[in-house]
Design a protein around this motif. Structure first.
Motif, PDB file in Angstrom:
ATOM      1  N   PRO A   1      57.086  67.463  -5.743  1.00 56.96           N
ATOM      2  CA  PRO A   1      56.872  67.882  -6.998  1.00 56.96           C
ATOM      3  C   PRO A   1      57.275  66.663  -8.038  1.00 56.96           C
ATOM      4  O   PRO A   1      56.409  66.543  -9.191  1.00 56.96           O
ATOM      5  CB  PRO A   1      58.360  68.756  -7.474  1.00 56.96           C
ATOM      6  N   THR A   2      57.897  65.722  -7.482  1.00 57.66           N
ATOM      7  CA  THR A   2      57.878  64.702  -8.493  1.00 57.66           C
ATOM      8  C   THR A   2      56.603  63.656  -8.506  1.00 57.66           C
ATOM      9  O   THR A   2      56.621  63.053  -9.711  1.00 57.66           O
ATOM     10  CB  THR A   2      59.120  63.482  -7.957  1.00 57.66           C
ATOM     11  N   LEU A   3      55.844  63.863  -7.723  1.00 62.02           N
ATOM     12  CA  LEU A   3      54.546  63.198  -7.942  1.00 62.02           C
ATOM     13  C   LEU A   3      53.597  63.608  -8.859  1.00 62.02           C
ATOM     14  O   LEU A   3      52.608  63.079  -9.329  1.00 62.02           O
ATOM     15  CB  LEU A   3      53.812  63.078  -6.199  1.00 62.02           C
ATOM     16  N   THR A   4      53.845  65.051  -8.955  1.00 62.49           N
ATOM     17  CA  THR A   4      52.872  65.602  -9.899  1.00 62.49           C
ATOM     18  C   THR A   4      53.298  65.621 -11.416  1.00 62.49           C
ATOM     19  O   THR A   4      52.781  66.373 -12.215  1.00 62.49           O
ATOM     20  CB  THR A   4      52.647  67.155  -9.314  1.00 62.49           C
ATOM     21  N   THR A   5      54.765  65.000 -11.747  1.00 59.62           N
ATOM     22  CA  THR A   5      54.783  64.900 -13.047  1.00 59.62           C
ATOM     23  C   THR A   5      54.012  64.012 -13.997  1.00 59.62           C
ATOM     24  O   THR A   5      53.139  63.237 -13.310  1.00 59.62           O
ATOM     25  CB  THR A   5      56.282  64.588 -13.250  1.00 59.62           C
ATOM     26  N   LEU A   6      53.875  64.509 -15.223  1.00 60.40           N
ATOM     27  CA  LEU A   6      52.852  63.784 -16.065  1.00 60.40           C
ATOM     28  C   LEU A   6      53.096  62.311 -15.918  1.00 60.40           C
ATOM     29  O   LEU A   6      52.192  61.310 -15.813  1.00 60.40           O
ATOM     30  CB  LEU A   6      52.967  64.229 -17.651  1.00 60.40           C
ATOM     31  N   PRO A   7      54.180  61.648 -16.262  1.00 57.74           N
ATOM     32  CA  PRO A   7      54.618  60.093 -16.158  1.00 57.74           C
ATOM     33  C   PRO A   7      53.989  59.461 -14.906  1.00 57.74           C
ATOM     34  O   PRO A   7      53.441  58.528 -14.688  1.00 57.74           O
ATOM     35  CB  PRO A   7      56.143  60.044 -16.250  1.00 57.74           C
ATOM     36  N   ASN A   8      54.449  60.284 -13.694  1.00 56.61           N
ATOM     37  CA  ASN A   8      53.917  59.759 -12.478  1.00 56.61           C
ATOM     38  C   ASN A   8      52.590  59.756 -12.265  1.00 56.61           C
ATOM     39  O   ASN A   8      51.771  58.940 -11.698  1.00 56.61           O
ATOM     40  CB  ASN A   8      54.701  60.245 -11.339  1.00 56.61           C
ATOM     41  N   LEU A   9      51.808  60.845 -12.703  1.00 55.10           N
ATOM     42  CA  LEU A   9      50.153  60.854 -12.490  1.00 55.10           C
ATOM     43  C   LEU A   9      49.759  59.905 -13.643  1.00 55.10           C
ATOM     44  O   LEU A   9      48.812  59.151 -13.170  1.00 55.10           O
ATOM     45  CB  LEU A   9      49.899  62.214 -13.244  1.00 55.10           C
TER      46      LEU A   9
ATOM     47  N   ALA B   1      58.575  59.945 -19.625  1.00 47.59           N
ATOM     48  CA  ALA B   1      59.750  60.211 -18.633  1.00 47.59           C
ATOM     49  C   ALA B   1      60.818  60.424 -19.209  1.00 47.59           C
ATOM     50  O   ALA B   1      61.996  61.292 -18.836  1.00 47.59           O
ATOM     51  CB  ALA B   1      59.743  59.236 -17.513  1.00 47.59           C
ATOM     52  N   ARG B   2      61.218  59.615 -20.052  1.00 44.94           N
ATOM     53  CA  ARG B   2      62.647  59.477 -20.711  1.00 44.94           C
ATOM     54  C   ARG B   2      62.670  60.900 -22.046  1.00 44.94           C
ATOM     55  O   ARG B   2      63.465  61.758 -21.889  1.00 44.94           O
ATOM     56  CB  ARG B   2      62.833  58.310 -21.548  1.00 44.94           C
ATOM     57  N   ARG B   3      61.420  61.079 -22.550  1.00 52.53           N
ATOM     58  CA  ARG B   3      61.460  62.108 -23.632  1.00 52.53           C
ATOM     59  C   ARG B   3      61.461  63.441 -22.848  1.00 52.53           C
ATOM     60  O   ARG B   3      62.130  64.430 -23.395  1.00 52.53           O
ATOM     61  CB  ARG B   3      60.082  61.874 -24.552  1.00 52.53           C
ATOM     62  N   MET B   4      60.733  63.771 -21.629  1.00 48.96           N
ATOM     63  CA  MET B   4      60.564  64.970 -21.160  1.00 48.96           C
ATOM     64  C   MET B   4      61.515  65.228 -19.881  1.00 48.96           C
ATOM     65  O   MET B   4      61.741  66.024 -19.301  1.00 48.96           O
ATOM     66  CB  MET B   4      59.252  64.973 -20.374  1.00 48.96           C
ATOM     67  N   ASN B   5      62.673  64.011 -19.961  1.00 47.32           N
ATOM     68  CA  ASN B   5      63.758  64.269 -18.883  1.00 47.32           C
ATOM     69  C   ASN B   5      63.121  64.185 -17.599  1.00 47.32           C
ATOM     70  O   ASN B   5      63.513  65.064 -16.851  1.00 47.32           O
ATOM     71  CB  ASN B   5      64.812  65.260 -19.276  1.00 47.32           C
ATOM     72  N   LEU B   6      61.996  63.403 -17.121  1.00 45.36           N
ATOM     73  CA  LEU B   6      61.323  63.533 -15.943  1.00 45.36           C
ATOM     74  C   LEU B   6      61.543  62.285 -15.037  1.00 45.36           C
ATOM     75  O   LEU B   6      60.623  61.829 -14.551  1.00 45.36           O
ATOM     76  CB  LEU B   6      59.877  63.896 -16.126  1.00 45.36           C
ATOM     77  N   ASN B   7      62.646  61.453 -15.503  1.00 48.40           N
ATOM     78  CA  ASN B   7      63.059  60.290 -14.685  1.00 48.40           C
ATOM     79  C   ASN B   7      62.931  60.830 -13.197  1.00 48.40           C
ATOM     80  O   ASN B   7      63.626  61.878 -12.847  1.00 48.40           O
ATOM     81  CB  ASN B   7      64.109  59.558 -15.042  1.00 48.40           C
ATOM     82  N   SER B   8      62.633  59.913 -12.284  1.00 52.11           N
ATOM     83  CA  SER B   8      62.642  60.046 -11.252  1.00 52.11           C
ATOM     84  C   SER B   8      62.915  58.690 -10.186  1.00 52.11           C
ATOM     85  O   SER B   8      62.200  57.891 -10.682  1.00 52.11           O
ATOM     86  CB  SER B   8      61.442  61.116 -10.407  1.00 52.11           C
ATOM     87  N   ALA B   9      63.190  58.836  -8.867  1.00 46.51           N
ATOM     88  CA  ALA B   9      63.405  57.803  -8.222  1.00 46.51           C
ATOM     89  C   ALA B   9      61.939  57.113  -7.713  1.00 46.51           C
ATOM     90  O   ALA B   9      61.643  56.001  -7.903  1.00 46.51           O
ATOM     91  CB  ALA B   9      64.244  57.849  -6.829  1.00 46.51           C
ATOM     92  N   LEU B  10      61.032  58.144  -7.511  1.00 37.85           N
ATOM     93  CA  LEU B  10      59.652  57.708  -7.102  1.00 37.85           C
ATOM     94  C   LEU B  10      58.891  57.113  -8.347  1.00 37.85           C
ATOM     95  O   LEU B  10      58.352  55.963  -8.165  1.00 37.85           O
ATOM     96  CB  LEU B  10      58.814  59.121  -6.796  1.00 37.85           C
ATOM     97  N   GLY B  11      59.347  57.709  -9.652  1.00 36.88           N
ATOM     98  CA  GLY B  11      58.500  56.766 -10.947  1.00 36.88           C
ATOM     99  C   GLY B  11      59.211  55.511 -10.967  1.00 36.88           C
ATOM    100  O   GLY B  11      58.656  54.551 -11.394  1.00 36.88           O
ATOM    101  N   LYS B  12      60.554  55.433 -10.645  1.00 32.28           N
ATOM    102  CA  LYS B  12      61.373  54.141 -10.952  1.00 32.28           C
ATOM    103  C   LYS B  12      60.710  53.235 -10.018  1.00 32.28           C
ATOM    104  O   LYS B  12      60.666  52.003 -10.249  1.00 32.28           O
ATOM    105  CB  LYS B  12      62.736  54.290 -10.743  1.00 32.28           C
ATOM    106  N   MET B  13      60.084  53.523  -8.553  1.00 32.24           N
ATOM    107  CA  MET B  13      59.605  52.797  -7.733  1.00 32.24           C
ATOM    108  C   MET B  13      58.138  52.244  -8.056  1.00 32.24           C
ATOM    109  O   MET B  13      57.589  51.217  -8.014  1.00 32.24           O
ATOM    110  CB  MET B  13      59.677  53.414  -6.499  1.00 32.24           C
ATOM    111  N   LEU B  14      57.376  53.317  -8.496  1.00 29.66           N
ATOM    112  CA  LEU B  14      56.015  53.452  -8.602  1.00 29.66           C
ATOM    113  C   LEU B  14      55.638  52.228 -10.048  1.00 29.66           C
ATOM    114  O   LEU B  14      54.686  51.939  -9.938  1.00 29.66           O
ATOM    115  CB  LEU B  14      55.191  54.666  -8.935  1.00 29.66           C
TER     116      LEU B  14
END
Length: 188
Positions: A5-13, A58-71
């Motif tokens: 699911p973290t892969l499909t968040t808007l910030p990660n997309l 990611a910050r605004r929508m509270n969608l921070n993730s370890a995957l995003g932090k790495m990518l």
């Protein structure tokens, strides 16, 4: 295969879109044909803006993730590295201007390895504000260099900013190494 699911968040997309755009931007640049150079510039601007936008969302929508932090830093390094190589290939970077390009590439690879090593021993090295400015100046310099064949007067500014970015790149690399040194020397 289940997609995390973290892969499909808007910030990660957005980050994945930035990564996917890199080969196309580079291909358009090596074409040398002005309409495709303009398209490369537009795609590059979208990719560069997405670097800021994915973190903001990611910050605004509270969608921070370890995957995003790495990518996110990987996407930045891939974009900058691929463009430096492409600009050297197209001869927009030659001679002395290869020095900042090489310095940037060496630092980015070194810091990636350093972060990987420190991650294995549970040490987090946060991104500094100066490192964020470094990335911004790198992206602006590269954008100007992409636009330079089409807009006269940008070559000098682009090359100058590339040197500024290289100085900041080496400086922030030294700062990361200094802060990591106690862990590398076994003092912590």
């Amino acid at each position: 295969m289940n997609i995390p699911p973290t892969l499909t968040t808007l910030p990660n997309l957005l980050t994945l879109g930035r990564i996917a755009a890199i080969p196309l931007i580079c291909l358009l640049l090596v074409s040398g044909w002005e309409p495709l150079l303009w398209l490369a510039l537009l795609l590059y601007i979208a990719a560069a803006v997405s670097d800021w936008l994915d973190g903001f969302l990611a910050r605004r929508m509270n969608l921070n993730s370890a995957l995003g932090k790495m990518l996110d830093p990987i996407a930045d390094k891939l974009l900058v590295g691929a463009l430096l190589i492409t600009l050297a290939w197209t001869r927009q970077l030659t001679g002395w201007d290869l020095i900042p390009a090489i310095a940037i590439m060496m630092r980015e690879i070194f810091i990636s390895g350093l972060r990987e090593y420190l991650g294995k021993i549970d040490v987090d090295v946060p991104v500094t504000w100066l490192a964020k400015w470094k990335t911004t100046i790198q992206l602006v310099a590269l954008g100007l260099l992409i636009a330079a064949p089409m807009l006269l007067g940008l070559v000098f500014i682009g090359h100058f900013l590339l040197w500024v970015a290289a100085i900041l790149t080496v400086w922030t690399g030294w700062e990361y190494l200094r802060s990591a040194w106690p862990h590398l020397a076994g003092q912590v």
